[in-house]
Write a protein that holds these residues in place. Structure first.
Motif, mmCIF file in Angstrom:
data_model
loop_
_atom_site.group_PDB
_atom_site.id
_atom_site.type_symbol
_atom_site.label_atom_id
_atom_site.label_comp_id
_atom_site.label_asym_id
_atom_site.label_seq_id
_atom_site.Cartn_x
_atom_site.Cartn_y
_atom_site.Cartn_z
ATOM 1 N N UNK A 66 0.873 -1.164 0.000
ATOM 2 C CA UNK A 66 0.000 0.000 0.000
ATOM 3 C C UNK A 66 0.911 1.214 0.000
ATOM 4 N N UNK A 67 0.897 1.964 -1.106
ATOM 5 C CA UNK A 67 1.809 3.086 -1.286
ATOM 6 C C UNK A 67 1.040 4.325 -1.719
ATOM 7 N N UNK A 107 2.337 -4.671 3.402
ATOM 8 C CA UNK A 107 3.437 -3.721 3.593
ATOM 9 C C UNK A 107 2.902 -2.344 3.262
ATOM 10 N N UNK A 108 2.830 -1.484 4.260
ATOM 11 C CA UNK A 108 2.303 -0.145 4.064
ATOM 12 C C UNK A 108 3.394 0.896 4.169
ATOM 13 N N UNK A 113 -2.089 6.574 6.555
ATOM 14 C CA UNK A 113 -2.920 6.234 7.709
ATOM 15 C C UNK A 113 -3.257 4.758 7.653
ATOM 16 N N UNK A 114 -3.601 4.221 8.818
ATOM 17 C CA UNK A 114 -4.013 2.819 8.860
ATOM 18 C C UNK A 114 -5.318 2.621 8.096
ATOM 19 N N UNK A 115 -6.095 3.677 7.935
ATOM 20 C CA UNK A 115 -7.343 3.591 7.190
ATOM 21 C C UNK A 115 -7.132 3.157 5.756
ATOM 22 N N UNK A 116 -5.961 3.420 5.180
ATOM 23 C CA UNK A 116 -5.665 2.982 3.818
ATOM 24 C C UNK A 116 -5.269 1.513 3.779
ATOM 25 N N UNK A 134 1.984 -8.271 8.988
ATOM 26 C CA UNK A 134 2.301 -6.896 8.613
ATOM 27 C C UNK A 134 3.807 -6.756 8.583
ATOM 28 N N UNK A 135 4.315 -6.276 7.474
ATOM 29 C CA UNK A 135 5.754 -6.030 7.331
ATOM 30 C C UNK A 135 6.030 -4.618 7.810
#
Length: 143
Positions: A66-67, A107-108, A113-116, A134-135
């Protein structure tokens, strides 16, 4: 408050609290026994970094990134293949349909935000993924 009566055989206005205290103590003991069994936490998987820095990651590992897309939005990719959010769940369902090991890593980016990230985790659960890890940046930096 006591009522005056000649021989003490009449009605009394005082409540007998002994049975109430007994019930209270029994409930207290029940809740004390049940309490340690109610503690639950989230189970989280963190991938272990490879022992050899030059070692290739397992090709069967599914990593959803998630980027930020640079336009104020969010971009998603599954193992470096760009995916739109509505297509994420069907793609994950197709990937995990024939697999026995249903493990996925998310992987964020640190600036999001955590919302994404939440729609990715929710889509993974809907696709039938059993374990979602979660990485974190700390896992990536370890030698």
């Amino acid at each position: 408050m006591a009522m005056a009566s000649g021989e003490g055989k009449g009605a009394r206005s005082a409540i007998n609290v002994t049975p109430l205290i007994d019930v209270l103590l029994v409930l207290l003991i029940i809740f004390m026994v049940i309490q340690p069994n109610l503690q639950r936490g989230l189970e989280a998987l963190a991938p272990q970094p490879p022992k050899d820095p030059g070692e290739e990651p397992n090709p069967r590992t599914v990593v959803v990134q998630v980027l930020p897309d640079g336009k104020g939005g969010t971009a998603y990719s599954i193992n470096e293949d760009t995916v739109q959010l509505p297509d994420l769940e069907p793609k994950l369902t197709g990937i995990f349909k024939a697999r026995n090991d249903r493990v996925m890593f998310v992987k964020g980016d640190k600036d999001l935000d955590f919302g994404a990230i939440f729609p990715v985790i929710d889509g993974g659960h809907k696709a039938g993924v059993d374990n979602i890890g979660i990485i974190t940046p700390g896992v990536e930096r370890e030698p």
